[in-house]
Design an enzyme around this catalytic site. Structure first.
Site, PDB file in Angstrom:
ATOM      1  N   GLU A  38       0.912  -1.671  -0.084  1.00  0.00           N
ATOM      2  CA  GLU A  38      -0.178  -0.198  -0.192  1.00  0.00           C
ATOM      3  C   GLU A  38       0.953   1.238  -0.349  1.00  0.00           C
ATOM      4  OE1 GLU A  38      -3.303   0.665  -0.350  1.00  0.00           O
ATOM      5  OE2 GLU A  38      -2.848   2.302  -0.209  1.00  0.00           O
ATOM      6  N   THR A  80      -5.768   1.822  -5.381  1.00  0.00           N
ATOM      7  CA  THR A  80      -5.274  -0.373  -5.618  1.00  0.00           C
ATOM      8  C   THR A  80      -5.991  -0.516  -7.017  1.00  0.00           C
ATOM      9  OG1 THR A  80      -5.489   0.675  -2.980  1.00  0.00           O
ATOM     10  CG2 THR A  80      -5.028  -1.537  -4.377  1.00  0.00           C
ATOM     11  N   HIS A 195      -1.664   2.888   4.819  1.00  0.00           N
ATOM     12  CA  HIS A 195      -2.263   4.288   4.072  1.00  0.00           C
ATOM     13  C   HIS A 195      -3.375   5.685   4.600  1.00  0.00           C
ATOM     14  CE1 HIS A 195      -6.324   5.316   1.990  1.00  0.00           C
ATOM     15  NE2 HIS A 195      -6.100   4.327   1.504  1.00  0.00           N
ATOM     16  N   ASP A 254       1.403   0.016  -4.850  1.00  0.00           N
ATOM     17  CA  ASP A 254       0.214  -0.320  -5.238  1.00  0.00           C
ATOM     18  C   ASP A 254       0.270   1.787  -6.369  1.00  0.00           C
ATOM     19  OD1 ASP A 254      -0.214   1.340  -2.959  1.00  0.00           O
ATOM     20  OD2 ASP A 254      -2.505   0.296  -3.180  1.00  0.00           O
ATOM     21  N   HIS A 255       0.791   2.617  -5.454  1.00  0.00           N
ATOM     22  CA  HIS A 255       0.624   4.125  -6.266  1.00  0.00           C
ATOM     23  C   HIS A 255       1.310   4.565  -5.193  1.00  0.00           C
ATOM     24  CE1 HIS A 255      -2.675   4.050  -2.969  1.00  0.00           C
ATOM     25  NE2 HIS A 255      -3.268   2.769  -3.721  1.00  0.00           N
TER      26      HIS A 255
HETATM   27  C1  GP9 Z   1      -9.054  -1.156   0.322  1.00  0.00           C
HETATM   28  C2  GP9 Z   1      -7.452  -0.215  -0.106  1.00  0.00           C
HETATM   29  C3  GP9 Z   1      -7.367   0.582  -0.290  1.00  0.00           C
HETATM   30  O1  GP9 Z   1      -9.370  -1.998   0.103  1.00  0.00           O
HETATM   31  O2  GP9 Z   1      -7.816  -1.236  -0.970  1.00  0.00           O
HETATM   32  O3  GP9 Z   1      -7.023   1.289  -0.975  1.00  0.00           O
HETATM   33  P1  GP9 Z   1      -6.936   3.117  -1.893  1.00  0.00           P
HETATM   34  O4  GP9 Z   1      -7.754   4.454  -0.925  1.00  0.00           O
HETATM   35  O5  GP9 Z   1      -5.041   2.940  -1.845  1.00  0.00           O
HETATM   36  O6  GP9 Z   1      -7.925   2.709  -3.369  1.00  0.00           O
HETATM   37 MN    MN Z   2      -4.009   1.673  -2.228  1.00  0.00          MN
END
Ligand code: GP9
Ligand code: MN
Length: 409
Positions: A38, A80, A195, A254-255
């Site tokens: 994340e 994500t 996150h 992921d980003h």
């Molecule tokens: C939530 C997680 C976070 O299930 O994948 O989402 P994001 O905000 O990073 O897209």
């Molecule tokens: Mn994410």
């Protein structure tokens, strides 16, 4: 209709990268464990804050893995879920909205389906509500056989923080699930603790925060450090359960975690102005591929999440020659140094196109547009082709006609 796909198909055929003989099939019959890390950006790797390493575990782990340090995320509003879309399809997500919501009913030729066809038990693991990002519906479309979501985890107040279950217990309980899975299995694990807004319980703060006026940036380093520790425990758990030597492990960011709203603090941390070039370079996320028995190597090719599917399938010994995909195998000698971000920015070996200007990566200064121009049309064309496939649900025609089947030509 199908004719539209034929033009796109020509483009894709022309850019196919032949797999490396030694790497093709190196993971055959092994499990495939993918970890979506994340909000992990590459700028924290091998760096320190207040004199302390931010990712001590990953810094070691990349020494015994293939580590791609010029690998870009290509996500947009779907965050994500966009990275998951890229991973499974080697298509670009959409510029607006989340394709996981808008086009979950499409026909896809996913990596998961290829793994299914090759005898894998295909799973995803994420300790959150299954319908978040419409995952339950989209995972069915993509062909996942099992989605371990919230009800599959023991989530308590004690083992939760911020958005939900902490990464360490998530990994611990996931290893227990893996032990029960039919082999070989593939799994995509989605972490959560790192996150926004990057909050932690006191006992999980393993380093001091950064000191700027921006609390988000200050805390980011601490939650990254926590995730790094969770990953370390995970690898220990895999070793203890005997799964480690039998698995290919792919970890990728992921980003971004730090948006452009935090340029002031980022500029303080980096010790330079966050120009459009620097901002683009901050879109790099780590890609780490661990293959048992192989020595570590850093690969600096310019690449992106679009390349994950062919790279991974080739490692597992699964051919992608007939696939509609925009990425290429990162272990192929033919892989070009080129990454297109979803908003139209792009990166080549020596240049970055950002803020409608061409930048020289070496001098970090603006340069003549003529150096970026040759790539600009291709970037636009490729994004448009990908959009056409999604908006027109074109892969359904591909299935029906099989016009590239060699036997029929
Ligand atoms: C939530 C997680 C976070 O299930 O994948 O989402 P994001 O905000 O990073 O897209
Ligand atoms: Mn994410």
């Amino acid at each position: 209709d199908g004719s539209e796909l034929a033009g796109i198909d020509n483009y894709i055929r022309a850019s196919y990268n032949k797999p490396d003989d030694e790497m093709f099939g190196i993971g055959k019959d092994k499990n495939l464990i993918m970890v979506s890390m994340e909000s992990l950006q590459n700028f924290v790797i091998n760096e320190k804050v207040n004199g302390e390493e931010i990712t001590p575990f990953l810094n070691d782990f990349i020494g015994e893995s293939y580590y791609f340090d010029n690998f870009y995320h290509q996500t947009q509003q779907g965050k994500t879920s966009d990275s998951e879309f890229l991973l499974d399809n080697s298509l670009y997500p959409l510029n607006r909205g989340a394709v996981f919501f808008t086009h979950s009913g499409n026909q896809f030729d996913s990596m998961t389906e290829s793994l299914n066809e090759n005898g894998y038990y295909t799973t995803a693991m994420h300790a959150n509500n299954k319908s978040f990002w419409n995952r339950d519906i989209m995972y069915d479309s993509l062909g996942y056989e099992r989605f371990y979501s919230l009800p599959d985890y023991q989530v308590t107040d004690e083992n939760s923080v911020n958005w939900g279950m902490k990464d360490t217990p998530f990994f611990e309980q996931s290893v227990e699930h893996m032990k029960e899975m039919p082999k070989p299995f593939s799994t995509k694990m989605i972490t959560l603790t790192n996150h926004y807004p990057f909050t932690l319980d006191e006992e999980d703060k393993l380093i001091d925060p950064y000191t700027s006026k921006d609390g988000t940036v200050n805390r980011y380093f601490q939650t990254v450090r926590y995730m790094d520790e969770a990953l370390k425990n995970f690898i220990t758990g895999l070793k203890e359960s005997g799964l480690y030597e039998d698995s290919i492990i792919v970890m990728y960011g992921d980003h971004y975690g730090i948006s452009e709203n935090h340029n002031t603090a980022m500029s303080q941390y980096l010790g330079k102005e966050v120009t459009p070039l620097v901002s683009t370079q901050l879109q790099r996320v780590p890609l780490i591929i661990h293959v048992p028995g192989k020595e570590g190597k850093t690969i600096s090719k310019v690449s992106g999440q679009i390349d994950l599917k062919p790279t991974i399938l080739h490692l597992m010994g699964i051919d992608t020659k007939k696939d509609i995909q925009f990425g290429g195998d990162l272990f192929s000698e033919q892989h070009e140094d080129f990454a297109i971000l979803r908003d139209g920015r792009f990166i080549t070996k020596d240049y970055v196109y950002a803020g409608e200007k061409c930048w020289d990566k070496n001098t970090e200064e603006e340069t003549d547009m003529k150096f970026c121009k040759p790539y600009q049309e291709r970037a636009t064309e490729e994004l448009q082709y990908s959009d056409k496939i999604i908006y027109g649900d074109l892969l359904r025609f591909y299935e029906e006609t099989e016009y590239r089947d060699e036997d029929q030509q």
